[in-house]
Design a protein around this motif. Structure first.
Motif: not given
Length: 177
Positions: A155-159
């Motif tokens: 998951p990318p940071a925003e997720c």
């Protein structure tokens, strides 16, 4: 997959909980008349609104601001959507919605296929639409699922900052002609 997400600008699927701001009475569906819900639990008007949100979000013709207007929690994804919308691949991306059903008040499951140049590149994805301030939007969890797929399963940071891994998203299939 990177080409697909660059083209669509964003999508979502974080398994993070969604805050439902709709009143409990919103789940009560009529059983007769023009506003009647069908077996999906949704009225034709709701289905049209959900389809429109998905089509707008994944359209290569929609600019970043337009996409941000049809996704849940737009501030969280503004940087990503703005970056992806400048991709030259964005112009060839679209989506078809094949199924949807109400899963809880203000939350509907959506089966959709992402297309590039009118060819399926991510068929039969399962995502969600959520009702926010009376409007149906592409869920943050659906977008996070696609971002995570693009990011090799991480998951990318925003997720990741919103409660962990996204809902399962199937691997992309080879495009068909």
């Amino acid at each position: 997959m990177a080409l697909t997400l660059a083209g669509c600008g964003s999508s979502g699927g974080s398994g993070a909980a969604t805050t439902d701001t709709s009143p409990p009475t919103a789940a009560v569906q009529q059983t007769t008349g023009a506003g009647a819900a069908d077996a999906s639990g949704l009225t034709q008007q709701e289905k049209s609104a959900i389809t429109s949100a998905y089509e707008t979000f994944f359209s290569g013709k929609s600019d970043a601001q337009t996409k941000l207007g049809v996704i849940e929690d737009p501030d969280r994804f503004a940087k990503t959507i703005n970056a992806q919308s400048s991709s030259g691949l964005a112009e060839s991306t679209s989506v078809t919605v094949s199924e949807m059903s109400l899963v809880s008040p203000g939350r509907a499951s959506v089966v959709y296929t992402i297309l590039m140049d009118d060819k399926p590149v991510l068929p039969d994805q399962t995502g969600y639409a959520v009702k926010v301030d009376g409007k149906w939007k592409v869920s943050a969890s659906s977008f996070c699922g696609l971002l995570t797929l693009e990011n090799g399963g991480t998951p990318p940071a925003e997720c990741a900052a919103q409660g962990g891994a996204p809902a399962a998203t199937s691997a992309p299939a080879a495009p068909t002609s």
